[in-house]
Design an enzyme around this catalytic site. Sequence first.
Site, PDB file in Angstrom:
ATOM      1  N   SER A 598       0.845  -1.198   0.000  1.00 32.86           N
ATOM      2  CA  SER A 598       0.000   0.000   0.000  1.00 32.86           C
ATOM      3  C   SER A 598       0.874   1.239   0.000  1.00 32.86           C
ATOM      4  O   SER A 598       2.026   1.219   0.471  1.00 32.86           O
ATOM      5  CB  SER A 598      -0.896   0.011   1.243  1.00 32.86           C
ATOM      6  OG  SER A 598      -1.551   1.246   1.404  1.00 32.86           O
ATOM      7  N   TYR A 611      -2.305  -0.728  10.337  1.00 32.91           N
ATOM      8  CA  TYR A 611      -2.339  -1.039   8.901  1.00 32.91           C
ATOM      9  C   TYR A 611      -1.056  -0.566   8.230  1.00 32.91           C
ATOM     10  O   TYR A 611      -0.422  -1.303   7.460  1.00 32.91           O
ATOM     11  CB  TYR A 611      -3.550  -0.373   8.258  1.00 32.91           C
ATOM     12  CG  TYR A 611      -3.701  -0.660   6.780  1.00 32.91           C
ATOM     13  CD1 TYR A 611      -4.245  -1.855   6.329  1.00 32.91           C
ATOM     14  CD2 TYR A 611      -3.305   0.283   5.819  1.00 32.91           C
ATOM     15  CE1 TYR A 611      -4.387  -2.118   4.974  1.00 32.91           C
ATOM     16  CE2 TYR A 611      -3.439   0.036   4.467  1.00 32.91           C
ATOM     17  CZ  TYR A 611      -3.983  -1.171   4.044  1.00 32.91           C
ATOM     18  OH  TYR A 611      -4.112  -1.427   2.711  1.00 32.91           O
TER      19      TYR A 611
END
Length: 730
Positions: A598, A611
């Site tokens: 990501s 995350y």
Amino acid sequence: MTRAALRHLEDRWDDGVAGGLDGPELLRYRSNLLGSDLRITNFGGGNTSAKLPLPDPLDGAPRDVLWVKGSGGDLGSIQRAGFATLYLDKLLALEGRYRGAALEDEMVELYPLCTFGRNPVAASIDTPLHGFLPFRHVDHLHPDWGIALAAAASGRERLGELNRRFGHRLAWVPWQRPGFELAMVLRRTLEASPGCDGIVLGGHGLFTWGDTSRDCYRHTITVIDSLGQLVLEHMDGKELFGGPRCETARDHRDLAIDVLPFVRGRVSRGRRVVAHVSDAPDVMRFVNSREAEALAQLGTSCPDHFVRTKIRPLLVAWDPTAPREELRPRIDGGLARYREEYRRYYESFAQPDSPPMRDDSPSVVLIPGIGMLSFGKSEAEARITGEFYQNAIHVMEGATALCAGGEPREVPQAGLAAPPDAFTVHCNYVALPPSEAFGIEYWQLEEAKLRRQPPERELGRSIAVVVGGGSGIGRAVCALAGERGAHVVVADRNRADAEATAELARRAGGAAIAVAMDIRDRDSIRRGLREAVAAYGGIDVLVNTAAVFPSSADGRIDDAQWAATLDINVTANHRLVDEAARILADQDLDSCIVLTSSANAVVPKRGSEAYDVSKAALSHLVRELAIALAPKIRVNGVSPATVLAGSAMFPRDRVIASLEKYGIAAPARASDQELSALLADFYARRTLTHRAVDPRDCAEAILYLAGPRARCTTGHLIPVDGGLTDAFLR
């Protein structure tokens, strides 16, 4: 024409359907009926024809037109547009140009000059067989029962028995390669056999005919049913193939899956192939039998069979009671011998103008106690190859059962094309001579047929396992992989979502299956990967898009959520790759892994620490795995910015929370899609391109890394973020 009762086949002709069809459609209808029963003809095998009066498109005068199945067509699925059309008188006039069997191939170049209308369908090499048989409707088929008689040393004798018992008047013709010369032979046979109602071609197949499409269909199935009655009666009560030499291993299915990537990798030495496994009762009876080794070494008889299965299969010299660790060396030894024998076969018969030697690996591998592994450029072709060898097993089964006792007095398949000493007989089964097999396998006309095939798609021979394929980026990867011809294994915790994606991949043009997989559980991973191997033979591409974004009502992430995030987003990737790497190592083929990181891995933010940290760790895991698995396995990743479309990580409450975080008003009555669009637009405006990142954008990057165009790229991550400056490399 006989009208004997049918005992094994059924008459599927429906006058209600046929009544409204014109001549060409009746031919199509008859062909589809014949092709709908594999006992009558195999996939892509055989051909049908009709001679129909049609107005000439030039002057309107009535002309007899030969409609015949086009080259490469399949009777079961052929449509009207699949038939070649030729002026019958022009085709028959080619006899004046014929210069003999040694030059018969030159006649094929003249068939296009006989084309009726603007039909682009290529006429097959069997076209003259239909044209010179003086009947309105002709079927040329390869039923197993018919080839069993045609490949029996007692074949001519048993044909006499068939004619006497069932009132047929079938004639026998020795082996002759399909083509113009065979057309001349068939015509001479008819002239010498008044009342003949069919022909058995030694080692090859059956010709039948009729005055109408209906009569032809009924006569064809009647003759084939009679052949079935004869063959099955002779098989009844006999110990087939000399009886069993060994028994099927109790865990044979697990053994097949265990060894399949190993075999696939070695058979793919020349060109990558996909695999199919069969443990059908007839297959196991053969591979476990005393006569399997001798019969397998002889090879097949019918050209339709060995064009698919090669001249012979590899039967691995293996005893199922032996230690399991001996199996792989036995396979390697068998493959080495097979390739040496294939090379000698090619060198023995190749001529200066022969096509170059093709792949020397077998397309069928038989393992006693385990079953049959068959290979092809696609799952469908691998399965069909296996079905063709099952046909060959049925032929050998029937031919050996038709033994008349004692050594054969003659080889009735021998004739002008091949002398008796060219044929080998074992237990009454007569295989095609290697010289004749080579003449068909490396026939320039077969080579031309191969060249006419459409180009393969980029991922056409690849097996792609996509974890997290039930939604979002994973679903887009599966659809695009299917579009590019891949064999897709859609893995997801939610099997229903995986099934929906698999259907999407199939509609896009690929083959696809769905498997349930939870990457938190190593056993679940192992089961899912074994399902992939069982379906297609191995793995070439592994993609993981599954991840979790933790959230809570008060914005705090407790220890359990933190641990779960790291487990799913980092450790589970390692767990997945660790299990897949065992299969990839067994294959020993170039393969690739793509993991999904990501933009958050390099952009620190408030509220998404778990995350972000997990994705930073995953990005480094990509580099570590690339080093650990080199040189055969490439490992890369993609780093998308936020992707909302189709994502399971963005339920309505998270979208609303994000909008509130950025001070964007969220209308109370707005739909989920409208809210997602608001957030996606906000994210897009923060990038250089002002474009929202779509799952398809990520799929394009993933499959670039997974495909042949990135063969020198490993250990890297491609940003797919629209130009997010905060994520620029540091």
